[in-house]
Design a protein around this motif. Structure first.
Motif, PDB file in Angstrom:
ATOM      1  N   PHE A  69       1.789  -6.794  10.794  1.00 46.29           N
ATOM      2  CA  PHE A  69       1.109  -7.317   9.338  1.00 46.29           C
ATOM      3  C   PHE A  69       2.088  -8.445   9.021  1.00 46.29           C
ATOM      4  O   PHE A  69       1.389  -9.688   8.648  1.00 46.29           O
ATOM      5  CB  PHE A  69       1.797  -6.332   8.175  1.00 46.29           C
ATOM      6  CG  PHE A  69       0.922  -5.472   8.242  1.00 46.29           C
ATOM      7  CD1 PHE A  69      -0.822  -5.549   8.249  1.00 46.29           C
ATOM      8  CD2 PHE A  69       0.864  -4.103   7.890  1.00 46.29           C
ATOM      9  CE1 PHE A  69      -1.682  -4.634   7.884  1.00 46.29           C
ATOM     10  CE2 PHE A  69       0.156  -3.111   7.853  1.00 46.29           C
ATOM     11  CZ  PHE A  69      -1.403  -3.196   7.795  1.00 46.29           C
ATOM     12  N   TYR A 117       2.144  -5.006   2.022  1.00 48.08           N
ATOM     13  CA  TYR A 117       1.868  -4.144   2.911  1.00 48.08           C
ATOM     14  C   TYR A 117       2.956  -3.207   2.930  1.00 48.08           C
ATOM     15  O   TYR A 117       3.995  -3.299   2.446  1.00 48.08           O
ATOM     16  CB  TYR A 117       1.885  -4.638   4.379  1.00 48.08           C
ATOM     17  CG  TYR A 117       3.239  -5.202   4.844  1.00 48.08           C
ATOM     18  CD1 TYR A 117       4.024  -4.598   5.550  1.00 48.08           C
ATOM     19  CD2 TYR A 117       3.137  -6.524   4.887  1.00 48.08           C
ATOM     20  CE1 TYR A 117       5.277  -5.395   6.316  1.00 48.08           C
ATOM     21  CE2 TYR A 117       4.367  -7.374   5.294  1.00 48.08           C
ATOM     22  CZ  TYR A 117       5.357  -6.647   5.976  1.00 48.08           C
ATOM     23  OH  TYR A 117       6.662  -7.332   6.441  1.00 48.08           O
ATOM     24  N   CYS A 157      -0.225   3.268   7.427  1.00 46.04           N
ATOM     25  CA  CYS A 157      -0.028   1.943   6.937  1.00 46.04           C
ATOM     26  C   CYS A 157      -0.956   1.595   5.864  1.00 46.04           C
ATOM     27  O   CYS A 157      -2.097   2.067   5.993  1.00 46.04           O
ATOM     28  CB  CYS A 157       0.275   0.783   7.887  1.00 46.04           C
ATOM     29  SG  CYS A 157       1.756   1.167   8.946  1.00 46.04           S
ATOM     30  N   LEU A 180      -2.644  -2.147   3.828  1.00 49.12           N
ATOM     31  CA  LEU A 180      -2.419  -3.541   3.590  1.00 49.12           C
ATOM     32  C   LEU A 180      -3.307  -3.556   2.097  1.00 49.12           C
ATOM     33  O   LEU A 180      -4.238  -3.091   1.786  1.00 49.12           O
ATOM     34  CB  LEU A 180      -3.418  -4.366   4.668  1.00 49.12           C
ATOM     35  CG  LEU A 180      -3.518  -5.881   4.294  1.00 49.12           C
ATOM     36  CD1 LEU A 180      -2.236  -6.638   4.414  1.00 49.12           C
ATOM     37  CD2 LEU A 180      -4.605  -6.270   5.340  1.00 49.12           C
TER      38      LEU A 180
END
Length: 118
Positions: A25, A57, A64, A66
């Motif tokens: 990221f 992020y 995870c 974003l």
């Protein structure tokens, strides 16, 4: 919990299985947003321009996320669906076993920057 002061500290404190994706990221966002400033806001790493958050992020226990503008999510809804990822109004979440494609990270960041410039 101790306040994390930068992207590297955030990554180091994240679950080990998610750290590689967090590194991706940061690298992809930094490439897509070369003049944006790296910041920590609301306990998560991100990139701003002119004081406006463009992309952020985060890592959670097993996934995870974003986070970009609503317009970026809408503009790339078909790409997100094609990658079989979950999207909310301003974010895309996924697991280490089904990561977000690198090109989609870049496309979402660039679209979010365009929204911030309006």
């Amino acid at each position: 919990m101790t306040e994390l002061l930068d992207h590297a500290a955030y990554r180091a404190a994240a679950p080990e299985a998610l750290r590689p994706q967090l590194a991706v990221f940061r690298d992809r966002l930094k490439q897509a947003l070369p003049d944006a400033e790296e910041v920590m806001q609301y306990g998560m790493p991100g990139f701003t321009s002119g004081g406006v958050m463009i992309a952020g992020y985060g890592a959670f226990s097993k996934q995870c996320g974003l986070y970009v503008s609503k317009g970026a999510i809408n503009a790339h809804a078909d790409d997100i669906a094609a990658a079989k990822l979950k999207a909310s109004k301003t974010g895309v979440t996924f697991s280490p076993t089904k990561p977000i494609p690198h090109e989609l990270i870049t496309a979402l960041a660039v679209a979010s920057r365009k929204d911030a410039a309006v």
